[in-house]
Enzyme design. Structure first.
Site, PDB file in Angstrom:
ATOM      1  N   CYS A 427       0.866  -1.169   0.000  1.00 16.08           N
ATOM      2  CA  CYS A 427       0.000   0.000   0.000  1.00 16.08           C
ATOM      3  C   CYS A 427       0.905   1.222   0.000  1.00 16.08           C
ATOM      4  CB  CYS A 427      -0.956  -0.012   1.185  1.00 16.08           C
ATOM      5  SG  CYS A 427      -0.125   0.082   2.792  1.00 16.08           S
ATOM      6  N   HIS A 573      -9.427 -18.828 -17.204  1.00 17.64           N
ATOM      7  CA  HIS A 573     -10.855 -19.053 -17.438  1.00 17.64           C
ATOM      8  C   HIS A 573     -11.418 -19.816 -16.244  1.00 17.64           C
ATOM      9  CE1 HIS A 573     -14.599 -20.314 -19.388  1.00 17.64           C
ATOM     10  NE2 HIS A 573     -14.333 -19.434 -20.352  1.00 17.64           N
TER      11      HIS A 573
END
Length: 652
Positions: A427, A573
Site C-alpha cells: 500500500c 478461465h
C-alpha cells in the site's frame, strides 16, 4: 460504515496537507496590509493571492482528493471524475444558471445559491464521494463494440456527470429551504444574548462540514439581520462590550484551544507514527494560532473521529458564551488568529480583549485534557492512531541508489525467500506479504534493516512497514520473486534491464492439477486456445499464475487476461460455460491495466453456486499466443496448493 469513514478521513489528508502553507501565505499578506488586502502593497497582494489559490478553491481540492483517495486503485481517472462531478453543480446551481432556469433577474435569485461556489466543501465532498463510487462501479465495464471507445475508465466521467446533474437538480429545490431555515434560526437566537452567542458558536462549527455555516455567519457577521458584527466593530460603532460578541469567543479556541487539541492528538499517536503526525499537527496548529485558519486541523479528525469534532463544537460554544457573558470583545476581518487579535487591540470599541488570552489559556487546558480523554477512552482513529493502513509512516532512513535493492534482499531472505513467500503487494507505506508460515519469518533480521516496524496479521499474512518509498522496495522484491532477472552490460554508465525470459508458473487454486488436455471442453482440451493446464479446485480463492499486467477482465467476470513482461498472453478461465451465470458467482479484485505479482489473489469464486448451476468448476490457464512461447514445462498431475510452483514458462 466505520471503515468507510476512516477511509474518507485518510483520503481528506491529501487536500488538507495543502492548507497550512496557504493559510500562512494569506495571513502574512493580510498582516502586511490589513486595510487594503494587498491593494497597498505588492508583496502582500502576491501572498494573499497565492494563499487564495488554495483557500478559495477548497471545494475543488476536496472533490479531486476524495475521488482519488476513495477509488479502489487510486487511478487518475477517478480524480478527473471528481473534478467533473464538482464542476457540474458549479455550473448548474449557481445564481446565473438558476436565474436562467427560473426566468427571473439574477439579483432576485435566492441568496442561498451564492453559497454554491468553489469554496463549498460540502459540494466538494459530495462530488468526490460520488465520483469514487462511480469509478469503483463502472471503471471495468465494457460497452458493445459500437460504443467500445467509451468503455472502462472513459465511461466513469460520463456517468458521474449524469448522476451529478440529477443531484444538482435536487439541490436547486432543497438548498434554499435549508439555507433559509438556518437564517431564520440565526435570527431567532440573536435575541438570546450570551446564550445565543454560545449557540451560534456551536452550530457554526457543526455546520462547517456542510458549508451551510455561511448561512449563520451572514446573520451575525454582516447586515442580513441588522447585526453586522464585523462591520460595526471595525467602524467602532455600536455598544462597547456587545459589538464583537459574535467574534470574540473564537479567539480563545483558534489561538489556544485547537493548538492544544493538536498536541493531544500528537501525544495520542502510536510511537512509530509520531514523527509524521507531529509534522501535520505543528503546521496545522501554527496556521490556526497565527491566521485563524482551522481547516487543516479540523478536517484531520472531522470524519475519522467525528465524536471529537462534536466535542470541539461544544467547547467553541462554551467559549463564545463565556466571552459574551463577561463582555470581552475583539474582532476580525480575516479570522480569529493572532494577526487579527493584535490588530483589533487598537480598535476603541474592543472591550478587555486581553482577558481573551486568559480565557484562551484555560481553554487550552480544557481542550488538551478533553481531547486526550475522548481519544483514548473511545479509541478514536485520529491521525497517527490508524491500525491498518500505515498512511502516516516516515520514510526509511537510508541513502544511495542501491538502498532499495539491499533492503529488499534482506527482507526477502528474512521472510524465507521463494520457499516461504507466496505473494508480494504494497500500500502507500507498507509491504503486504503472503507467506506459507509466518512462524518461520526472522522478525529480528527484518527489524535490523531499519524499517519502522512489522505486523503479523495471521499465520499466512505479514506486513512490513517501510515508509513512503515502499513501492521501490516492493518492485525489487518482486524481481527477486520472479527470478532470472538479467542485466545488460553497463553502457555509458546506464544499466539496461531486460524482462526475465523465464519465469515460474503457479497453481491458481488449491486442488488437483491436470493437463489442459483433460479439460472437458474441446476448445481447451484440443489446445485451440493454446497450451496450458487446469486446477480442479477445492477452494474458491483464485491467484495469478504469473506476474504481469491485467489486459482485460471479462464483463461476466468469469475470465481474466494477463500479459507477462515478455508479451506472453495468459488467459485464466474460471469454470466451463460460466459465461451464462452473468458474473454472479465471481468476485474479481483486479481491473484492466493493473500490475499483479505472481501468486497475488485476484478473484474469489463461489464454487457451490457454480456447481448448483450445473457448471464445471475447472480453473483453466491457457497461453493464447504460443508463437511467443519457447518452452512450456508442467509438473505431473497431482494435488497442489494455491501459489505452488507447478512449471516453467520461457519466452522466445
Amino acid at each position: 460504515m466505520k471503515a468507510y469513514m476512516q477511509r474518507m478521513g485518510r483520503s481528506l489528508m491529501l487536500p488538507v496537507a495543502t492548507l497550512p502553507v496557504a493559510a500562512l501565505f494569506m495571513g502574512i499578506g493580510y498582516w502586511i496590509d490589513p486595510s487594503g488586502w494587498g491593494g497597498n502593497n505588492l508583496l502582500a497582494a502576491f501572498l494573499i493571492k497565492a494563499g487564495g489559490t488554495i483557500l478559495d478553491n477548497l471545494g475543488v481540492l476536496f472533490a479531486v482528493g476524495l475521488a482519488l483517495g476513495m477509488s479502489k486503485d487510486k487511478d487518475g481517472a477517478a480524480a478527473l471524475s471528481g473534478l467533473v462531478a464538482f464542476l457540474t453543480p458549479m455550473t448548474l446551481v449557481n445564481s446565473d444558471a438558476v436565474a436562467m432556469f427560473t426566468k427571473v433577474a439574477v439579483e432576485d435569485v435566492n441568496i442561498a445559491f451564492g453559497a454554491i461556489n468553489f469554496k463549498n466543501v460540502f459540494v466538494g465532498i459530495l462530488a468526490g464521494l460520488v465520483a469514487a463510487a462511480m469509478y469503483n462501479r463502472f471503471s471495468g465495464v465494457k460497452l458493445p463494440m459500437a460504443l467500445s471507445f467509451f468503455s472502462g475508465k472513459r465511461l466513469v466521467p460520463i456517468v458521474t456527470a449524469g448522476l451529478m446533474a440529477a443531484i444538482s437538480a435536487g439541490l436547486i429545490f432543497v438548498w434554499p429551504p435549508v439555507y433559509n431555515a438556518l437564517v431564520s434560526f440565526g435570527e431567532m437566537i440573536s435575541g438570546m444574548g450570551p446564550l445565543g452567542a454560545g449557540l451560534y458558536g456551536l452550530f457554526n462549527r457543526l455546520l462547517i462540514p456542510t458549508g451551510l455555516h455561511h448561512a449563520l455567519n451572514n446573520v451575525f457577521w454582516f447586515n442580513l439581520a441588522g447585526i453586522d458584527d464585523i462591520g460595526k466593530f471595525w467602524a467602532s460603532e455600536g455598544v462597547k462590550g456587545i459589538t464583537g460578541r459574535y467574534q470574540a469567543g473564537f479567539f480563545p479556541v483558534m489561538m489556544f484551544g485547537l493548538p492544544a487539541g493538536a498536541l493531544a492528538i500528537y501525544h495520542s499517536a502510536r510511537p512509530e507514527k509520531k514523527k509524521i503526525t507531529a509534522s501535520l499537527m505543528i503546521a496545522a496548529a501554527f496556521a490556526s494560532f497565527f491566521t485563524g485558519v482551522t481547516e487543516p486541523l479540523e478536517f484531520s479528525f472531522m470524519f475519522v473521529a467525528w465524536p471529537l469534532y462534536v466535542v470541539h463544537a461544544i467547547l467553541t460554544g462554551i467559549s463564545m458564551f463565556i466571552a459574551a457573558t463577561f463582555q470581552w470583545t475583539a474582532g476580525f476581518n480575516f479570522s480569529a488568529g493572532f494577526i487579527d487579535f493584535f490588530l483589533s487591540l487598537r480598535v476603541p470599541i474592543a472591550n478587555k480583549p486581553y482577558m481573551l488570552i486568559l480565557l484562551g489559556l484555560v481553554m487550552a487546558v480544557i481542550y488538551y485534557v478533553t481531547f486526550r480523554f475522548v481519544i483514548t477512552k473511545f479509541n478514536l482513529m485520529t491521525p497517527g492512531r490508524e491500525e491498518d493502513d500505515g498512511e502516516e509512516m516516515p520514510d526509511i532512513a537510508t541513502a544511495g541508489d542501491s538502498k532499495h535493492a539491499v533492503m529488499a534482499q534482506k527482507i526477502y531472505d528474512a521472510l524465507g525467500g521463494a520457499a516461504n513467500v507466496t505473494a508480494i503487494d504494497n500500500c502507500t507505506t507498507r509491504l503486504r506479504l503472503q507467506v506459507k508460515d509466518t512462524g518461520t519469518v526472522n522478525q529480528s533480521k527484518i527489524k535490523a534493516t531499519g524499517v519502522p516496524g512489522l505486523k503479523v496479521i495471521d499465520d499466512k499474512n505479514i506486513q512490513v512497514i517501510v515508509g513512503t518509498e515502499v513501492q521501490f522496495v516492493a518492485d525489487e522484491m518482486n524481481r527477486l520473486q520472479g527470478g532470472n532477472s538479467r542485466k545488460q552490460p553497463v553502457v555509458d554508465q546506464t544499466v539496461v534491464e531486460e524482462a526475465p525470459k523465464s519465469q515460474d508458473l503457479f497453481a491458481v487454486a488449491q486442488g488437483r492439477l491436470v493437463p489442459i488436455t483433460e479439460v472437458s471442453d474441446d476448445v481447451f482440451s484440443e489446445k485451440m486456445m493454446g497450451d496450458g493446464y487446469a486446477v480442479l479446485p477445492t477452494s474458491g480463492e483464485i491467484f495469478s499464475p504469473v506476474a504481469g499486467t491485467i489486459s482485460n477482465v471479462f464483463p461476466t467476470k468469469h475470465a481474466v487476461g494477463i500479459t507477462t513482461p515478455t508479451g506472453i498472453e495468459v488467459l485464466l478461465h474460471m469454470g466451463l460455460d460460466t459465461v451464462d451465470l452473468g458474473g454472479k458467482p465471481f468476485t474479481v479484485y483486479v481491473t484492466a491495466g493493473q500490475q499483479v505479482g505472481r501468486g497475488q489473489m485476484i478473484a474469489k469464486v463461489d464454487l457451490e453456486a457454480v456447481v448448483a448451476a450445473g457448471k464445471k468448476t475447472d480453473m483453466i490457464v491457457a497461453l493464447t499466443n504460443m508463437d511467443k512461447v519457447d518452452k512450456f514445462e508442467l509438473a505431473e498431475q497431482k494435488d497442489v496448493q494455491a501459489n505452488e510452483t507447478i512449471g516453467e514458462l520461457t519466452s522466445k
